[in-house]
Design an enzyme around this catalytic site. Structure first.
Site, PDB file in Angstrom:
ATOM      1  NE  ARG A  36      -3.411  -5.982  -2.507  1.00 46.92           N
ATOM      2  CZ  ARG A  36      -2.509  -6.464  -1.342  1.00 46.92           C
ATOM      3  NH1 ARG A  36      -3.132  -5.670  -0.131  1.00 46.92           N
ATOM      4  NH2 ARG A  36      -2.000  -7.497  -1.257  1.00 46.92           N
ATOM      5  CE  LYS A 202      13.810 -11.046   9.329  1.00 49.14           C
ATOM      6  NZ  LYS A 202      13.233 -11.168  10.723  1.00 49.14           N
ATOM      7  N   GLY A 353       5.734  -9.068  -1.987  1.00 44.78           N
ATOM      8  CA  GLY A 353       5.287  -7.746  -1.793  1.00 44.78           C
ATOM      9  C   GLY A 353       6.347  -6.708  -2.168  1.00 44.78           C
ATOM     10  N   GLY A 376       2.020 -11.974   1.119  1.00 45.05           N
ATOM     11  CA  GLY A 376       1.951 -13.233   2.026  1.00 45.05           C
ATOM     12  C   GLY A 376       1.523 -14.344   1.258  1.00 45.05           C
TER      13      GLY A 376
HETATM   14  P1  ADP Z   1       9.335  -9.819  -0.550  1.00 46.75           P
HETATM   15  O1  ADP Z   1       8.407  -9.112   0.309  1.00 46.75           O
HETATM   16  O2  ADP Z   1       9.359  -9.607  -2.032  1.00 46.75           O
HETATM   17  O3  ADP Z   1       9.287 -10.997  -0.170  1.00 46.75           O
HETATM   18  P2  ADP Z   1      11.462  -9.196   1.530  1.00 46.75           P
HETATM   19  O4  ADP Z   1      10.371  -8.781   2.497  1.00 46.75           O
HETATM   20  O5  ADP Z   1      11.584 -10.621   2.018  1.00 46.75           O
HETATM   21  O6  ADP Z   1      10.776  -9.429   0.046  1.00 46.75           O
HETATM   22  O7  ADP Z   1      12.664  -8.354   1.273  1.00 46.75           O
HETATM   23  C1  ADP Z   1      12.708  -7.049   0.994  1.00 46.75           C
HETATM   24  C2  ADP Z   1      13.742  -6.100   1.869  1.00 46.75           C
HETATM   25  O8  ADP Z   1      14.906  -6.775   1.767  1.00 46.75           O
HETATM   26  C3  ADP Z   1      13.902  -4.914   1.294  1.00 46.75           C
HETATM   27  O9  ADP Z   1      13.346  -3.795   1.893  1.00 46.75           O
HETATM   28  C4  ADP Z   1      15.374  -4.645   0.898  1.00 46.75           C
HETATM   29  O10 ADP Z   1      15.672  -3.211   1.363  1.00 46.75           O
HETATM   30  C5  ADP Z   1      15.921  -5.430   1.747  1.00 46.75           C
HETATM   31  N1  ADP Z   1      17.066  -6.101   1.529  1.00 46.75           N
HETATM   32  C6  ADP Z   1      17.753  -6.768   0.277  1.00 46.75           C
HETATM   33  N2  ADP Z   1      18.991  -6.932   0.214  1.00 46.75           N
HETATM   34  C7  ADP Z   1      19.239  -6.598   1.151  1.00 46.75           C
HETATM   35  C8  ADP Z   1      20.590  -6.453   1.858  1.00 46.75           C
HETATM   36  N3  ADP Z   1      21.777  -6.750   1.152  1.00 46.75           N
HETATM   37  N4  ADP Z   1      20.854  -5.958   2.969  1.00 46.75           N
HETATM   38  C9  ADP Z   1      19.942  -5.540   4.065  1.00 46.75           C
HETATM   39  N5  ADP Z   1      18.586  -5.638   3.415  1.00 46.75           N
HETATM   40  C10 ADP Z   1      18.381  -6.131   2.258  1.00 46.75           C
HETATM   41 MG    MG Z   2       8.257  -8.092   2.049  1.00 46.39          MG
END
Ligand code: ADP
Ligand code: MG
Length: 396
Positions: A36, A202, A353, A376
């Site tokens: 950053r 999720k 992130g 976010g």
């Molecule tokens: P971002 O920050 O890019 O928006 P998220 O915070 O939604 O992404 O999700 C990231 C997390 O999702 C990671 O820590 C990863 O380990 C978890 N993840 C991805 N696939 C699975 C899975 N099949 N089962 C459990 N956790 C998962």
């Molecule tokens: Mg995340």
């Protein structure tokens, strides 16, 4: 309407207030990832070159009690910034008062000053985080013009972004402008066809992202933890994989309405436990064993996603395809990184992130057109929301 950019301003001899995003990860007083700070340099260097006096603001972490001040001081940032700019950076360990005002008066053209963590103001009634009008007005009074380069906080209405902006002529910094061009570009007028790839943990975190991207993209490929709620909604057995019972109906609705746009995994890596040492079976989504947990998409799914990406002019990706933090479950995410990297003539964008961290840590940091610096903020932008930090920037 396009936003004013720092390069549109006459900066010579002006005191230029800059909201940067120096909210970097730290451990024992050391910066563990300086991305950053690196990303903030073009704007700062431009103002120096044009003969402005740079006054930098940023938050770092959350300041909840007096004792947080010691670990959340911006002093280490000033030191790091000074070595990156190869010039002195005056650090004022206060967020207001005579000492700060005098230090700003003492600046010469091309000098740089960093104000203490803006969230030190949160100890006294959350003045920063609640956009206390008096605080925004006071900070604005310290300069001639304001440059907002902190995309990471653009989804928040704080005194140091929106508050200052409502009292002073405001332009976007180069990083903010880049985020508006790329992430804003996906939402507003993307070059078609658009393919979105969604993953992460999720469904519930991403409901609005999925809904909005279905309005924008021709295809939405879904992997990661959220895919299993969709597979369940199709009536498949998903063993111990991530499931959000209360989102099955939402998934069903989307599949009914937009089933031809949504592409789900066809195979997975089913693990005996949530561990890198787990026993792994590669199975079809129709054969996930009852006692196993799918922690990554399988090779057939990577191939399928690759085919879907062919010919895309815009690719937007949010959310890892599996538990990429465990090396045995990183292949799906690596496969998608590779597929995107191979695309010719496509605008490729990562928001989120963990997805950004995954692409960088897996060695694909320079293979995308743009990797957002705001977790976010990029999610809310992709949801189609107006971000208050961006709204508050003046139009050209
Ligand atoms: P971002 O920050 O890019 O928006 P998220 O915070 O939604 O992404 O999700 C990231 C997390 O999702 C990671 O820590 C990863 O380990 C978890 N993840 C991805 N696939 C699975 C899975 N099949 N089962 C459990 N956790 C998962
Ligand atoms: Mg995340």
């Amino acid at each position: 309407m396009a936003k004013k950019i720092v390069s549109d301003l006459d900066l010579k001899g002006k005191t230029v207030l800059v909201r940067a995003d120096f909210n970097v990860p730290m451990k024992d007083g050391e910066i563990t990832d300086d991305n950053r700070i690196v990303q903030a340099l073009p704007t700062i260097k431009h103002i120096i070159k044009e003969g402005g006096k740079v006054v930098l603001f940023s938050h770092l972490g959350k300041v909840k009690e007096e004792s947080d001040k010691e670990s959340l001081t911006l002093a280490p940032i000033a030191k790091d910034l000074s070595s990156k700019l190869d010039q002195d950076v005056t650090f004022v360990p206060e967020t207001r008062g005579e000492k700060l005002e005098q230090a700003i008066k003492d600046l010469n053209e091309g000098d740089v000053l960093l104000v203490q963590n803006t969230r030190f103001e949160d100890l006294d009634g959350k003045k920063e985080s609640k956009n206390d009008p008096e605080l925004g007005k006071y900070w604005a009074s310290l300069g001639d013009v304001f440059v907002n380069d902190a995309f990471g906080t653009a989804h928040r209405k704080h005194a140091s972004n929106v508050g200052i902006a409502s009292n002073l002529e405001t332009a976007a910094g180069f990083l903010m402008d880049k985020e508006i061009q790329y992430i804003g570009g996906v939402v507003e007028n993307p070059d078609k066809p658009v393919v979105a790839i969604l993953g992460g943990a999720k469904v519930s975190d991403k409901i609005n992202v999925i809904t909005n991207l279905l309005n924008i993209a021709e295809k939405v490929l879904i992997g990661g933890g959220m895919a299993y709620t969709f597979l369940k909604a199709q009536g498949k057995e998903i063993g111990q994989s991530l499931l959000e019972e209360d989102k099955i109906d939402f998934a069903k609705e989307l599949l009914d309405k937009s089933g031809d746009q949504i592409v789900l995994p066809v195979d997975v890596k089913a693990a005996s436990e949530f561990s890198n040492d787990a026993d792994i079976q590669e199975v079809s989504v129709d054969d996930i064993p009852e006692d196993r947990e799918a922690l990554d998409i399988g090779p057939k799914t990577v191939e399928l996603f690759k085919q879907q990406l062919e010919g895309a002019h815009t690719v937007v990706w949010n959310g890892p395809m599996g538990v990429f933090e465990l090396s045995n479950f990183a292949k799906g995410t690596i496969g998608v990184c590779e597929a995107i990297a191979e695309l010719k003539d496509a605008n490729t964008i990562i928001g989120g992130g963990d997805s950004a961290a995954a692409a960088s840590s897996l060695g694909y940091g320079d293979k995308f057109s743009h990797i957002s610096t705001g977790g976010g903020a990029s999610l809310e932008y992709l949801e189609g929301k107006d971000l208050p930090g961006i709204d508050a920037i003046n139009d050209k």
